[in-house]
Write an enzyme that holds these catalytic residues in place. Structure first.
Site, PDB file in Angstrom:
ATOM      1  N   TYR A  21       0.862  -1.174   0.000  1.00  0.00           N
ATOM      2  CA  TYR A  21       0.000   0.000   0.000  1.00  0.00           C
ATOM      3  C   TYR A  21       0.903   1.229   0.000  1.00  0.00           C
ATOM      4  CZ  TYR A  21      -3.824  -3.091   1.581  1.00  0.00           C
ATOM      5  OH  TYR A  21      -4.755  -4.084   1.705  1.00  0.00           O
ATOM      6  N   PHE A  77     -13.989  -0.603  -4.950  1.00  0.00           N
ATOM      7  CA  PHE A  77     -13.799   0.506  -5.876  1.00  0.00           C
ATOM      8  C   PHE A  77     -15.028   0.746  -6.746  1.00  0.00           C
ATOM      9  CE2 PHE A  77      -9.387  -1.084  -5.194  1.00  0.00           C
ATOM     10  CZ  PHE A  77      -8.953   0.007  -4.450  1.00  0.00           C
ATOM     11  N   LEU A 114     -18.620  -2.834   1.171  1.00  0.00           N
ATOM     12  CA  LEU A 114     -19.633  -2.113   0.397  1.00  0.00           C
ATOM     13  C   LEU A 114     -19.296  -2.130  -1.094  1.00  0.00           C
ATOM     14  CD1 LEU A 114     -22.273  -0.725   1.161  1.00  0.00           C
ATOM     15  CD2 LEU A 114     -21.064   1.455   1.190  1.00  0.00           C
ATOM     16  N   GLY A 115     -18.522  -3.131  -1.514  1.00  0.00           N
ATOM     17  CA  GLY A 115     -18.253  -3.294  -2.927  1.00  0.00           C
ATOM     18  C   GLY A 115     -16.903  -2.807  -3.402  1.00  0.00           C
ATOM     19  N   PRO A 159     -18.686   0.843  -5.668  1.00  0.00           N
ATOM     20  CA  PRO A 159     -19.612   0.723  -4.545  1.00  0.00           C
ATOM     21  C   PRO A 159     -20.943   0.084  -4.922  1.00  0.00           C
ATOM     22  CG  PRO A 159     -18.564   2.872  -4.544  1.00  0.00           C
ATOM     23  CD  PRO A 159     -18.194   2.208  -5.838  1.00  0.00           C
ATOM     24  N   PHE A 166     -13.792  -5.242   1.217  1.00  0.00           N
ATOM     25  CA  PHE A 166     -14.769  -4.542   0.380  1.00  0.00           C
ATOM     26  C   PHE A 166     -16.206  -4.773   0.890  1.00  0.00           C
ATOM     27  CE2 PHE A 166     -11.813  -4.803  -3.584  1.00  0.00           C
ATOM     28  CZ  PHE A 166     -11.032  -3.780  -3.062  1.00  0.00           C
TER      29      PHE A 166
END
Length: 295
Positions: free
Chosen positions: A66, A220, A217-218, A222, A215
């Site tokens: 990262y 990259f 909420l999904g 959303p 993820f």
């Protein structure tokens, strides 16, 4: 001074004395845009980490790719020397190209270098937990993981890694891994809509292995769902809080690592640990996963 928040239950990793709050923190968003370079506001990034720990979070998910290197350096700046109960989980298996791409990095040299990059940038003599990340961007791919996992097992015997987990793997790959070393946790793509791992979550719970969904909420892209939005409105919550609370109630072996670089969003995410979703609304949310499966 930040007060400790109610972060719910504690999970003990099987076969260890390591205990973490089920609500943790994912550090990916501390880096700059596209998880590349330094953040726009370093002081704010440091502040988010310090507030998370002050609120009671004792499980941070990170990786030295990262940034690259940036996120771990911020964690060290913000929190070192680390609280005694803080568990830092990092990942190996990828590197960043100069074009900001994500490139598999599973050779012996790349993995060994990755271990030492994490040690140096986090300021540690040994890494608490290292997840071997394999597969595609968001889902497993078939094939043996014996070769790269054997490298991490050797590092574990050398004492620079204490425990090993897996990321982006299938049940078959977990079974292969367990013949090589003890596996503490599995980190896969899973949320209220992405339900491919439903049975995997339950099987891991029986084994006492933590499941750490990324993820929620999904990611990259959303998740757009009228059912999720209406549930959030009914509960007086945000869609992210509802997505996290759904995962929280899904299984007691699920550990959450929502990430943010915003203090406001951090506080909202942590409050999801106390959000109870009634059974009627849970049923509506479950329908999101069934609809996605039909597509």
């Amino acid at each position: 001074m930040t007060k400790q928040m109610e972060l719910g239950e504690v999970f003990t990793f099987a076969g260890t004395t390591i205990k973490v709050k089920r609500m943790g923190y994912g550090a990916m968003q501390l880096a700059g845009p596209h998880v590349w370079g330094p953040p726009r506001d370093l002081d704010a990034a440091v502040g988010v980490l310090r507030e998370a720990v002050a609120a009671g979070v004792n499980h941070i998910d990170t990786s030295d790719y990262y940034g690259p290197h940036v996120t771990n350096q911020i964690i060290k700046q913000a929190l070192h020397p680390y609280p005694e109960d803080l568990v830092i989980v990092t990942k190996l298996g990828a590197r960043r190209g100069q074009d900001k791409s994500w490139i598999p990095a599973l050779s012996r040299q790349e993995l060994t270098d990755g271990v030492h990059d994490n040690l140096r940038n986090l300021g540690l003599d040994a890494l608490d937990v290292v997840n071997l990340r394999v597969g595609g961007f968001a889902e497993p791919t078939e094939g043996s993981i014996e070769e790269p996992l054997t490298v991490l097992a050797e590092c574990q015997r050398q004492g620079v890694i204490r425990h090993i987990g897996l990321s982006n793997v299938s049940p078959e790959q977990l079974a292969e891994a367990q013949r090589i070393t003890e596996i503490l946790c599995v980190q896969n793509f899973y949320n209220v809509a992405q339900r491919r791992d439903d049975s995997f979550v339950d099987d891991l719970a029986k084994l006492g292995i933590a499941y750490v969904p990324f993820f929620p909420l999904g990611g990259f892209s959303p998740l757009q769902s009228s059912a999720l939005d209406s549930a959030a409105a009914a509960l007086g919550a945000t869609p992210m809080q509802v997505a996290l609370a759904w995962l929280w109630q899904r299984s007691p072996n699920i550990l959450l690592i929502p990430g943010t670089s915003s203090l406001r969003h951090l506080r909202e995410n942590l409050r999801a640990a106390t959000l109870q979703i009634p059974s009627e609304i849970l049923g509506r949310l479950d329908s999101i996963g069934r609809a996605e499966t039909v597509k």
